[in-house]
Design an enzyme around this catalytic site. Structure first.
Site, PDB file in Angstrom:
ATOM      1  N   ASP A 126      -7.053  37.996  33.807  1.00 16.52           N
ATOM      2  CA  ASP A 126      -8.445  37.820  33.413  1.00 16.52           C
ATOM      3  C   ASP A 126      -8.841  36.405  33.855  1.00 16.52           C
ATOM      4  O   ASP A 126      -7.969  35.539  34.011  1.00 16.52           O
ATOM      5  CB  ASP A 126      -8.552  37.976  31.893  1.00 16.52           C
ATOM      6  CG  ASP A 126      -9.926  37.629  31.380  1.00 16.52           C
ATOM      7  OD1 ASP A 126     -10.901  38.158  31.933  1.00 16.52           O
ATOM      8  OD2 ASP A 126     -10.015  36.817  30.439  1.00 16.52           O
TER       9      ASP A 126
ATOM     10  N   GLY B 126     -14.808  38.867  26.744  1.00 16.68           N
ATOM     11  CA  GLY B 126     -14.277  39.859  27.676  1.00 16.68           C
ATOM     12  C   GLY B 126     -15.239  40.945  28.095  1.00 16.68           C
ATOM     13  O   GLY B 126     -15.035  41.596  29.114  1.00 16.68           O
ATOM     14  N   ILE B 127     -16.305  41.163  27.345  1.00 18.21           N
ATOM     15  CA  ILE B 127     -17.187  42.295  27.667  1.00 18.21           C
ATOM     16  C   ILE B 127     -18.313  41.854  28.615  1.00 18.21           C
ATOM     17  O   ILE B 127     -18.494  40.664  28.860  1.00 18.21           O
ATOM     18  CB  ILE B 127     -17.745  42.982  26.391  1.00 18.21           C
ATOM     19  CG1 ILE B 127     -18.682  42.056  25.634  1.00 18.21           C
ATOM     20  CG2 ILE B 127     -16.593  43.446  25.505  1.00 18.21           C
ATOM     21  CD1 ILE B 127     -19.394  42.742  24.473  1.00 18.21           C
TER      22      ILE B 127
ATOM     23  N   ASP C 136     -12.113  34.339  32.725  1.00 19.80           N
ATOM     24  CA  ASP C 136     -12.735  33.475  31.714  1.00 19.80           C
ATOM     25  C   ASP C 136     -11.827  33.331  30.491  1.00 19.80           C
ATOM     26  O   ASP C 136     -11.536  34.309  29.804  1.00 19.80           O
ATOM     27  CB  ASP C 136     -14.083  34.074  31.275  1.00 19.80           C
ATOM     28  CG  ASP C 136     -15.079  34.133  32.421  1.00 19.80           C
ATOM     29  OD1 ASP C 136     -15.284  33.110  33.083  1.00 19.80           O
ATOM     30  OD2 ASP C 136     -15.649  35.220  32.666  1.00 19.80           O
TER      31      ASP C 136
ATOM     32  N   ARG D  81     -22.061  41.156  30.499  1.00 19.96           N
ATOM     33  CA  ARG D  81     -23.253  40.384  30.117  1.00 19.96           C
ATOM     34  C   ARG D  81     -24.238  41.236  29.308  1.00 19.96           C
ATOM     35  O   ARG D  81     -24.725  40.818  28.263  1.00 19.96           O
ATOM     36  CB  ARG D  81     -23.932  39.882  31.393  1.00 19.96           C
ATOM     37  CG  ARG D  81     -24.983  38.823  31.152  1.00 19.96           C
ATOM     38  CD  ARG D  81     -25.639  38.438  32.477  1.00 19.96           C
ATOM     39  NE  ARG D  81     -24.671  38.076  33.490  1.00 19.96           N
ATOM     40  CZ  ARG D  81     -24.954  37.956  34.794  1.00 19.96           C
ATOM     41  NH1 ARG D  81     -26.179  38.157  35.230  1.00 19.96           N
ATOM     42  NH2 ARG D  81     -24.011  37.652  35.665  1.00 19.96           N
TER      43      ARG D  81
ATOM     44  N   SER E 114     -16.780  39.454  34.689  1.00 22.04           N
ATOM     45  CA  SER E 114     -17.880  38.583  35.110  1.00 22.04           C
ATOM     46  C   SER E 114     -18.395  38.934  36.501  1.00 22.04           C
ATOM     47  O   SER E 114     -17.625  39.163  37.432  1.00 22.04           O
ATOM     48  CB  SER E 114     -17.415  37.127  35.097  1.00 22.04           C
ATOM     49  OG  SER E 114     -18.431  36.307  35.620  1.00 22.04           O
ATOM     50  N   ARG E 115     -19.711  38.897  36.627  1.00 22.20           N
ATOM     51  CA  ARG E 115     -20.330  39.065  37.935  1.00 22.20           C
ATOM     52  C   ARG E 115     -20.307  37.737  38.699  1.00 22.20           C
ATOM     53  O   ARG E 115     -20.675  37.682  39.862  1.00 22.20           O
ATOM     54  CB  ARG E 115     -21.778  39.562  37.768  1.00 22.20           C
ATOM     55  CG  ARG E 115     -21.858  40.897  37.017  1.00 22.20           C
ATOM     56  CD  ARG E 115     -23.298  41.355  36.825  1.00 22.20           C
ATOM     57  NE  ARG E 115     -23.902  41.756  38.079  1.00 22.20           N
ATOM     58  CZ  ARG E 115     -23.774  42.957  38.639  1.00 22.20           C
ATOM     59  NH1 ARG E 115     -23.062  43.888  38.037  1.00 22.20           N
ATOM     60  NH2 ARG E 115     -24.350  43.235  39.777  1.00 22.20           N
ATOM     61  N   ASN E 116     -19.890  36.668  38.030  1.00 19.56           N
ATOM     62  CA  ASN E 116     -19.805  35.337  38.669  1.00 19.56           C
ATOM     63  C   ASN E 116     -18.366  34.973  39.031  1.00 19.56           C
ATOM     64  O   ASN E 116     -18.093  33.827  39.395  1.00 19.56           O
ATOM     65  CB  ASN E 116     -20.333  34.268  37.703  1.00 19.56           C
ATOM     66  CG  ASN E 116     -21.803  34.461  37.370  1.00 19.56           C
ATOM     67  OD1 ASN E 116     -22.636  34.478  38.268  1.00 19.56           O
ATOM     68  ND2 ASN E 116     -22.113  34.612  36.099  1.00 19.56           N
TER      69      ASN E 116
ATOM     70  N   ASP F  95      -7.240  37.029  27.357  1.00 18.71           N
ATOM     71  CA  ASP F  95      -7.503  36.278  26.122  1.00 18.71           C
ATOM     72  C   ASP F  95      -8.408  37.075  25.172  1.00 18.71           C
ATOM     73  O   ASP F  95      -8.713  36.587  24.085  1.00 18.71           O
ATOM     74  CB  ASP F  95      -8.168  34.925  26.435  1.00 18.71           C
ATOM     75  CG  ASP F  95      -9.600  35.098  26.921  1.00 18.71           C
ATOM     76  OD1 ASP F  95      -9.851  36.028  27.709  1.00 18.71           O
ATOM     77  OD2 ASP F  95     -10.462  34.307  26.505  1.00 18.71           O
TER      78      ASP F  95
END
Ligand code: BG6
Ligand code: MG
Length: 211
Positions: A8, A45-46, A10, A48, A115-117, A169
């Protein structure tokens, strides 16, 4: 014997979880919506849009799809403004040592992020070349706790879920990993409280003992 490790992003590879928190805090502050760590735990984790739905639970009215899109864009602008300050110094030595050690052992490495980032953050921090594959929020239709993003990462690496560890996390990510047939490793966040995690590590270099 594992062939791959899927991370993961973030809150595991980079502490962008703090930046997501601050960006949500800015948006909710402007809207006068209560927001703190208790609500934020549910967002870990989920995606946006799923996060926004949880944040808006505190407001007793419905929001149109257009309003939601505008609020999600506002949060993302705040997040990107914070993320613009990230650089290679934001990657912990523990992360670098773990990635190097796993690579030396011949493991394939991937990122599996909601994440889309994700690709932007990997570029900013200089982590992009460390990975053989990246699966992110732009590539899936079902967000964590659905296993789709990890299955996508495994497919890109050419390994089966049983051959890969997933490091997370977030409790939502641990569930996604287990439902996908992966071995789930909890690292920080609320993942360590998930009874579904098969392993718990306090540092990423401990992964070297699990592969
Ligand atoms: C996850 C984070 O990795 O990505 C969440 O844990 C975040 O906090 C989600 O909301 C979506 O990120 P983004 O960058 O697409 O808004
Ligand atoms: Mg995370």
């Amino acid at each position: 014997m594992k062939k791959a490790v899927i991370f993961d992003l973030d809150g595991v590879l980079v502490h962008t979880d703090r930046l997501h928190y601050t960006a949500w805090k800015e948006l909710t502050g402007r809207l006068g919506i209560p927001f703190g760590q208790t609500v934020y735990r549910r967002l870990r984790g989920i995606s946006r849009m799923d996060s926004l739905d949880i944040v808006l639970e505190a407001v007793p009215r419905d929001f149109s799809p257009e309003e939601k899109a505008a609020l999600a864009a506002e949060k993302n602008e705040a997040y990107l403004a914070l993320a613009a300050g990230l650089g290679p110094r934001d990657v912990a030595e523990d992360v670098r040592r773990a990635l190097r050690g796993l690579r030396e052992r011949g493991l394939l490495l991937a990122v599996g992020s909601s994440s889309r980032n994700a690709k932007y953050i990997l570029e900013r921090t200089g982590l992009a070349p460390c990975f053989d594959a990246v699966a992110d929020g732009t590539m899936v239709t079902r967000a964590k706790p659905d296993p789709e993003v990890f299955l996508k990462a495994a497919a890109l690496l050419g390994v089966s879920p049983g051959q890969a560890l997933v490091v997370e996390d977030a409790a939502a990510g641990i569930k996604a990993a287990r439902d996908g047939g992966f071995t789930a490793v909890a690292f920080g966040g609320d993942a360590v409280e998930s009874l579904l995690a098969e392993h718990r590590v306090g540092t990423l270099t401990e992964l070297l003992d699990l592969v």
